[in-house]
Scaffold this motif. Structure first.
Motif, short mmCIF file in Angstrom:
data_model
loop_
_atom_site.label_atom_id
_atom_site.label_comp_id
_atom_site.label_asym_id
_atom_site.label_seq_id
_atom_site.Cartn_x
_atom_site.Cartn_y
_atom_site.Cartn_z
N LEU A 188 0.81 -1.22 0.00
CA LEU A 188 0.00 0.00 0.00
C LEU A 188 0.85 1.28 0.00
N VAL A 189 1.99 1.26 0.67
CA VAL A 189 2.82 2.47 0.70
C VAL A 189 3.41 2.75 -0.68
N THR A 190 3.95 1.71 -1.34
CA THR A 190 4.50 1.90 -2.69
C THR A 190 3.40 2.27 -3.68
N ALA A 191 2.22 1.65 -3.52
CA ALA A 191 1.09 1.99 -4.39
C ALA A 191 0.68 3.45 -4.19
N SER A 192 0.68 3.92 -2.95
CA SER A 192 0.34 5.32 -2.67
C SER A 192 1.34 6.26 -3.33
N ALA A 193 2.63 5.90 -3.25
CA ALA A 193 3.66 6.72 -3.87
C ALA A 193 3.50 6.77 -5.38
N THR A 194 3.26 5.61 -6.00
CA THR A 194 3.05 5.55 -7.45
C THR A 194 1.80 6.31 -7.86
N ALA A 195 0.75 6.17 -7.05
CA ALA A 195 -0.51 6.84 -7.35
C ALA A 195 -0.36 8.35 -7.38
N LYS A 196 0.52 8.89 -6.55
CA LYS A 196 0.70 10.34 -6.53
C LYS A 196 1.23 10.85 -7.87
N ILE A 197 2.17 10.10 -8.46
CA ILE A 197 2.71 10.51 -9.75
C ILE A 197 1.63 10.44 -10.83
N VAL A 198 0.87 9.33 -10.83
CA VAL A 198 -0.21 9.19 -11.80
C VAL A 198 -1.26 10.27 -11.59
N ASN A 199 -1.58 10.53 -10.32
CA ASN A 199 -2.61 11.51 -10.00
C ASN A 199 -2.23 12.92 -10.42
N CYS A 200 -0.93 13.21 -10.40
CA CYS A 200 -0.47 14.51 -10.92
C CYS A 200 -0.87 14.68 -12.38
N CYS A 201 -0.75 13.60 -13.15
CA CYS A 201 -1.10 13.65 -14.57
C CYS A 201 -2.60 13.80 -14.77
#
Length: 269
Positions: A188-201
């Motif tokens: 979940l922590v790595t997914a949250s980190a990845t999601a932030k980059i995607v969410n910026c887009c």
């Protein structure tokens, strides 16, 4: 065609309400960085705080202008310390940008009365999934994802959730965390980190469309964005320190609190 002029007129809002919205932006930034879904708090507060008769598109556009700042701050914080595959995240993010632009284009005519029930259904679905899968996202990441899993993530987390983000928005970060955990087998922590980059887009694509349509209350969005940025950076530090178990608890707490609030507004108040 969207009517001209394409500049949103700031409604009459008291300083007290502006302060409340800024505090909500701070809390939403923290929540969004920890588990995603800060819009599940911020958008309902905007819908309730803006004067009656304010178009729902203005709440959606202002929400995007605020969220993109906090999400960017959280993404930078995560990228420095979490094991994020930036290349995969950017590929998913580019697909999400296209999806969110299309969703935002269709969102201009959406009414508040339609929006609130949709958010409630989304919240209940997230809660049911997390409760029924208690071990979800607690195992360590399984290593680099293969091409098929990356392609599936581009379709689901990129185009699909990106389109939802532009059309409605709330819960996008949470859905991204769930999708990335399930498809790429991340914790979940790595997914949250990845999601932030995607969410910026996704936020970039949606915000560009809302701004072009004149659906952003910039005078309100700027102070709220500053508070959201602080919340996002604090939330990222908290998630990195506390781990996946803490993220899961925050997720369920946020979901149930917001379901209760929206149910009250929809059927009691």
């Amino acid at each position: 065609m969207y009517p001209v002029p394409r500049v949103a007129i700031m409604p009459d809002i008291s300083l007290t309400m502006v302060a409340v919205l800024c505090l909500a932006a701070l809390a939403a930034g923290w929540i969004d960085a920890v588990v995603g879904g800060g819009g599940l708090l911020l958008l309902p507060v905007l819908l309730l705080g803006l004067p009656a008769g304010t178009p729902a598109a203005h709440a959606l556009g202002t929400n995007k202008a605020v969220a993109i700042v906090g999400t960017s701050g959280a993404a930078v914080t995560y990228a420095r310390k979490a094991p994020v595959d930036v290349g995969v995240a950017v590929r998913i993010g580019l697909a999400a940008l296209a999806g969110s632009s299309g969703g935002a284009f269709l969102a201009a005519g959406m009414s508040t009365e339609v929006l609130k029930p949709v958010i409630m259904v989304v919240l209940l679905g997230v809660a049911a999934f997390v409760i029924l899968r208690p071990a979800f996202g607690t195992a360590p990441a399984t290593g680099p994802a293969g091409p098929r899993r990356v392609l599936a993530a581009i379709g689901l987390a990129g185009l699909g959730i990106g389109f939802y983000d532009g059309l409605v928005g709330p819960g996008t970060g949470t859905f991204l965390v769930l999708a990335l955990t399930a498809v790429l087998h991340l914790d979940l922590v790595t997914a949250s980190a990845t999601a932030k980059i995607v969410n910026c887009c996704t936020n970039t694509g949606a915000l560009a469309m809302f701004a072009w349509q004149g659906a952003v209350l910039w005078q309100l969005a700027l102070p709220m964005a500053a508070f959201n940025l602080v919340g996002g950076m604090l939330g990222a530090h908290t998630a990195l320190k506390k781990g996946s178990g803490f993220v899961r608890i925050v997720l369920l707490t946020v979901v149930f609190a917001l379901v209760a609030n929206l149910a009250y507004e929809q059927w009691v108040a």
